[in-house]
Design a protein around this motif. Structure first.
Motif, PDB file in Angstrom:
ATOM      1  N   ILE A 287       0.860  -1.179   0.000  1.00 34.96           N
ATOM      2  CA  ILE A 287       0.000   0.000   0.000  1.00 34.96           C
ATOM      3  C   ILE A 287       0.897   1.230   0.000  1.00 34.96           C
ATOM      4  O   ILE A 287       1.787   1.351   0.845  1.00 34.96           O
ATOM      5  CB  ILE A 287      -0.923   0.041   1.231  1.00 34.96           C
ATOM      6  N   ILE A 288       0.674   2.136  -0.950  1.00 35.12           N
ATOM      7  CA  ILE A 288       1.493   3.342  -1.064  1.00 35.12           C
ATOM      8  C   ILE A 288       0.599   4.565  -0.862  1.00 35.12           C
ATOM      9  O   ILE A 288      -0.438   4.700  -1.505  1.00 35.12           O
ATOM     10  CB  ILE A 288       2.196   3.430  -2.431  1.00 35.12           C
ATOM     11  N   TYR A 289       1.023   5.451   0.037  1.00 39.21           N
ATOM     12  CA  TYR A 289       0.282   6.673   0.339  1.00 39.21           C
ATOM     13  C   TYR A 289       1.100   7.877  -0.115  1.00 39.21           C
ATOM     14  O   TYR A 289       2.291   7.970   0.175  1.00 39.21           O
ATOM     15  CB  TYR A 289       0.046   6.820   1.839  1.00 39.21           C
ATOM     16  N   ASN A 290       0.470   8.802  -0.792  1.00 42.79           N
ATOM     17  CA  ASN A 290       1.126  10.064  -1.124  1.00 42.79           C
ATOM     18  C   ASN A 290       0.522  11.179  -0.306  1.00 42.79           C
ATOM     19  O   ASN A 290      -0.672  11.169   0.022  1.00 42.79           O
ATOM     20  CB  ASN A 290       0.990  10.385  -2.611  1.00 42.79           C
ATOM     21  N   LEU A 291       1.333  12.160   0.045  1.00 41.32           N
ATOM     22  CA  LEU A 291       0.856  13.306   0.805  1.00 41.32           C
ATOM     23  C   LEU A 291       0.633  14.521  -0.086  1.00 41.32           C
ATOM     24  O   LEU A 291      -0.152  15.401   0.243  1.00 41.32           O
ATOM     25  CB  LEU A 291       1.834  13.642   1.929  1.00 41.32           C
ATOM     26  N   ASN A 292       1.343  14.585  -1.200  1.00 40.80           N
ATOM     27  CA  ASN A 292       1.181  15.698  -2.139  1.00 40.80           C
ATOM     28  C   ASN A 292       0.075  15.339  -3.130  1.00 40.80           C
ATOM     29  O   ASN A 292       0.195  14.359  -3.866  1.00 40.80           O
ATOM     30  CB  ASN A 292       2.495  15.957  -2.861  1.00 40.80           C
ATOM     31  N   PRO A 293      -1.020  16.116  -3.179  1.00 41.78           N
ATOM     32  CA  PRO A 293      -2.121  15.765  -4.086  1.00 41.78           C
ATOM     33  C   PRO A 293      -1.729  15.808  -5.560  1.00 41.78           C
ATOM     34  O   PRO A 293      -2.428  15.231  -6.399  1.00 41.78           O
ATOM     35  CB  PRO A 293      -3.200  16.804  -3.758  1.00 41.78           C
ATOM     36  N   ALA A 294      -0.625  16.461  -5.869  1.00 47.27           N
ATOM     37  CA  ALA A 294      -0.156  16.474  -7.258  1.00 47.27           C
ATOM     38  C   ALA A 294       0.214  15.075  -7.736  1.00 47.27           C
ATOM     39  O   ALA A 294       0.307  14.821  -8.940  1.00 47.27           O
ATOM     40  CB  ALA A 294       1.051  17.402  -7.400  1.00 47.27           C
ATOM     41  N   ASP A 295       0.406  14.150  -6.802  1.00 43.63           N
ATOM     42  CA  ASP A 295       0.805  12.780  -7.143  1.00 43.63           C
ATOM     43  C   ASP A 295      -0.378  11.834  -7.323  1.00 43.63           C
ATOM     44  O   ASP A 295      -0.180  10.637  -7.568  1.00 43.63           O
ATOM     45  CB  ASP A 295       1.719  12.211  -6.046  1.00 43.63           C
ATOM     46  N   ASN A 296      -1.595  12.323  -7.197  1.00 44.38           N
ATOM     47  CA  ASN A 296      -2.745  11.429  -7.201  1.00 44.38           C
ATOM     48  C   ASN A 296      -2.831  10.567  -8.460  1.00 44.38           C
ATOM     49  O   ASN A 296      -2.937   9.338  -8.378  1.00 44.38           O
ATOM     50  CB  ASN A 296      -4.040  12.221  -7.022  1.00 44.38           C
ATOM     51  N   ALA A 297      -2.817  11.201  -9.621  1.00 43.93           N
ATOM     52  CA  ALA A 297      -2.964  10.434 -10.864  1.00 43.93           C
ATOM     53  C   ALA A 297      -1.783   9.490 -11.064  1.00 43.93           C
ATOM     54  O   ALA A 297      -1.951   8.351 -11.531  1.00 43.93           O
ATOM     55  CB  ALA A 297      -3.100  11.381 -12.053  1.00 43.93           C
ATOM     56  N   MET A 298      -0.594   9.943 -10.711  1.00 52.35           N
ATOM     57  CA  MET A 298       0.573   9.074 -10.831  1.00 52.35           C
ATOM     58  C   MET A 298       0.408   7.835  -9.966  1.00 52.35           C
ATOM     59  O   MET A 298       0.665   6.705 -10.407  1.00 52.35           O
ATOM     60  CB  MET A 298       1.834   9.846 -10.433  1.00 52.35           C
ATOM     61  N   MET A 299      -0.051   8.010  -8.715  1.00 50.59           N
ATOM     62  CA  MET A 299      -0.189   6.867  -7.823  1.00 50.59           C
ATOM     63  C   MET A 299      -1.280   5.917  -8.312  1.00 50.59           C
ATOM     64  O   MET A 299      -1.142   4.692  -8.231  1.00 50.59           O
ATOM     65  CB  MET A 299      -0.504   7.329  -6.394  1.00 50.59           C
ATOM     66  N   ALA A 300      -2.374   6.471  -8.819  1.00 50.29           N
ATOM     67  CA  ALA A 300      -3.476   5.627  -9.287  1.00 50.29           C
ATOM     68  C   ALA A 300      -3.057   4.754 -10.457  1.00 50.29           C
ATOM     69  O   ALA A 300      -3.565   3.634 -10.622  1.00 50.29           O
ATOM     70  CB  ALA A 300      -4.667   6.495  -9.684  1.00 50.29           C
ATOM     71  N   THR A 301      -2.118   5.249 -11.265  1.00 47.87           N
ATOM     72  CA  THR A 301      -1.633   4.441 -12.388  1.00 47.87           C
ATOM     73  C   THR A 301      -0.436   3.583 -12.002  1.00 47.87           C
ATOM     74  O   THR A 301      -0.239   2.501 -12.561  1.00 47.87           O
ATOM     75  CB  THR A 301      -1.252   5.342 -13.578  1.00 47.87           C
ATOM     76  N   MET A 302       0.359   4.028 -11.036  1.00 48.16           N
ATOM     77  CA  MET A 302       1.539   3.266 -10.616  1.00 48.16           C
ATOM     78  C   MET A 302       1.145   1.885 -10.098  1.00 48.16           C
ATOM     79  O   MET A 302       1.800   0.873 -10.399  1.00 48.16           O
ATOM     80  CB  MET A 302       2.305   4.034  -9.533  1.00 48.16           C
ATOM     81  N   ILE A 303       0.079   1.820  -9.303  1.00 47.53           N
ATOM     82  CA  ILE A 303      -0.293   0.535  -8.711  1.00 47.53           C
ATOM     83  C   ILE A 303      -0.678  -0.476  -9.781  1.00 47.53           C
ATOM     84  O   ILE A 303      -0.467  -1.677  -9.617  1.00 47.53           O
ATOM     85  CB  ILE A 303      -1.426   0.698  -7.674  1.00 47.53           C
ATOM     86  N   GLY A 304      -1.233   0.008 -10.890  1.00 46.83           N
ATOM     87  CA  GLY A 304      -1.620  -0.903 -11.963  1.00 46.83           C
ATOM     88  C   GLY A 304      -0.447  -1.590 -12.632  1.00 46.83           C
ATOM     89  O   GLY A 304      -0.608  -2.657 -13.239  1.00 46.83           O
TER      90      GLY A 304
END
Length: 466
Positions: free
Chosen positions: A346-363
């Motif tokens: 499980i990876i959590y980001n604190l900077n909202p600028a990373d949201n789309a990156m994180m949503a695609t990274m897990i895939g």
């Protein structure tokens, strides 16, 4: 006009109300990451007053009070508990539109059935009423958890901890699964030679291993990892300012470790290399035991040097850091996946600028081996509010499978924070209910209700094998 904090709070349609009340409201809570005190649970403490339960250690409230012009003596200082509560009560009206305003009044309602708004005018009566209840056994810390239907919770523990409190908890509390969480942040301080060596010295004492090499250090960490497993630990966590990745050979790791042990400071790239090597070894340990590993990335901690020196860490001087290095994050995960040793993550980001990156990274690393193996964690810390939750849910929906999300956690030091799970559930049900009423989703309450229940409870129950 709707009444503030009524039964349909945040639920802006009839369908949203049905989803929450019929499917989400009564579900138990699985809290897979928090900072609650194992000692307080082992002793099943009754707080003397609401200040002890609410304001001790709560840097969210302290930051608001300081911003409101409240002197530090009322936050972490020597003022009486009632004086501190008075200043918090005076601050609450000014937190309007901050999530603290919602959380404060949800907690007063859910735990104490107090409907009044907290203000200077109500401070004395609310303090007396809530404190009187907290002094009774039915409001002990374990009973506070029971009131919120907590089924499982995982604390945050350093590898050198003897876990004595957890031994007591497990001997005396059978209805709530309370387990330690392996948090080796201090074991990775490669940039601070003095702190790193101090930690290694402590680890030597705990393990009775002479740590004179990289191998012996890894062996000592493995010993503690094994011990945590005997205590029921199945979850690890890492707090990282950045997810650094720099390839490091075994020979380089050995050399860098030796340099640190003789007091040398590594070059920045060498620090990253050794940290990468250690984090990789730890991740392999997690995989070997079938643990879940978590990475909380992006906080800049202890920014106020003067206050850090006066008050110590975790007192409210932290902020959102730079965007995550996406290439490094991908490389770290890929290095583990290449050898097929990537644990549930499980990876959590604190900077909202990373949201789309994180949503695609897990895939990139969900390989079909298990549903939702790699998770983008719930809105964390400064993002733990209505807009942050909404954006996380929407982005995950657009770029992944919201239906496989393991949902909310508390990430709190307060035993009164569990209405945050309710808050998340209301936000989720409102989003789905609104889209059903708009014709964007089919009016299939049974199926959508199942998805809601999975996100709020069943996905986590399966993921963490509760």
């Amino acid at each position: 006009m709707k009444q503030f904090l009524d039964d349909d709070f945040l639920l802006q349609s009839k369908t949203a109300q049905r989803l929450y009340h019929d499917y989400a409201k009564e579900l138990p809570v699985i809290d897979y990451h928090n900072h609650l005190s194992p000692q307080l649970m082992a002793e099943d403490v009754c707080f003397e007053n609401i200040t002890q339960a609410w304001l001790y250690g709560d840097h969210y409230k302290w930051r608001a009070m300081r911003t409101n012009g409240v002197d530090e003596s009322y936050c972490t200082g020597t003022k009486t508990d009632f004086e501190k509560f008075e200043q918090w009560a005076a601050t609450v009206p000014y937190t309007l539109r901050n999530p603290l305003y919602h959380w404060t009044h949800l907690e007063l309602q859910r735990y104490f059935n107090i409907q009044e708004l907290l203000s200077p005018a109500t401070a004395k009566s609310i303090y007396a009423q809530s404190s009187a209840l907290l002094q009774t056994r039915s409001f002990s810390v374990l009973n506070l958890l029971r009131k919120m239907k907590v089924e499982m919770l995982c604390t945050t523990d350093d590898p050198t901890d003897d876990l004595q409190s957890h031994k007591i908890i497990q001997a005396n509390c059978s209805d709530i699964k309370i387990t330690p969480g392996f948090r080796p942040d201090k074991a990775l301080q490669t940039a601070d030679t003095s702190a790193f060596n101090t930690y290694i010295d402590k680890l030597e004492v705990v393990t009775d291993i002479n740590i004179n090499s990289y191998d012996s250090y890894c062996n000592a960490l493995q010993q503690r990892h094994d011990f945590f497993a005997t205590m029921g630990c199945t979850i690890a966590d890492n707090g990282l300012e950045q997810m650094d990745y720099a390839r490091c050979t075994y020979e380089e790791a050995c050399n860098y470790f030796d340099l640190i042990r003789v007091g040398k400071t590594l070059q920045p790239i060498e620090q990253k290399q050794l940290k990468t090597a250690l984090l990789t070894e730890l991740s392999k340990m997690h995989y070997a035991k079938g643990w879940v590993q978590q990475f909380h990335i992006g906080a800049i901690r202890n920014n106020n040097t003067r206050r850090m020196l006066q008050l110590g860490p975790d007192t409210g001087w932290d902020s959102i850091g730079n965007s995550i290095n996406a290439n490094a994050c991908a490389a770290f995960l890929d290095n583990l996946d290449a050898d097929d040793v990537l644990a549930k993550t499980i990876i959590y980001n604190l900077n909202p600028a990373d949201n789309a990156m994180m949503a695609t990274m897990i895939g990139n690393f969900n390989d079909g081996g298990s549903a939702g193996k790699i998770q983008w964690g719930s809105s964390w810390w400064f993002l733990d509010q209505k807009e942050g939750m909404t954006e996380q849910i929407n982005t995950l929906s657009n770029m992944g499978l919201l239906s496989k999300f393991v949902g909310m956690l508390t990430d709190s030091r307060s035993f009164l924070s569990y209405p945050r799970h309710e808050y998340f559930r209301r936000v989720l049900c409102n989003l789905l209910g609104t889209e059903i009423e708009n014709g964007e989703l089919p009016n299939d309450m049974a199926w959508t209700g199942k998805i809601v229940q999975d996100i709020c409870y069943y996905n986590a129950k399966q993921y963490f094998d509760v």
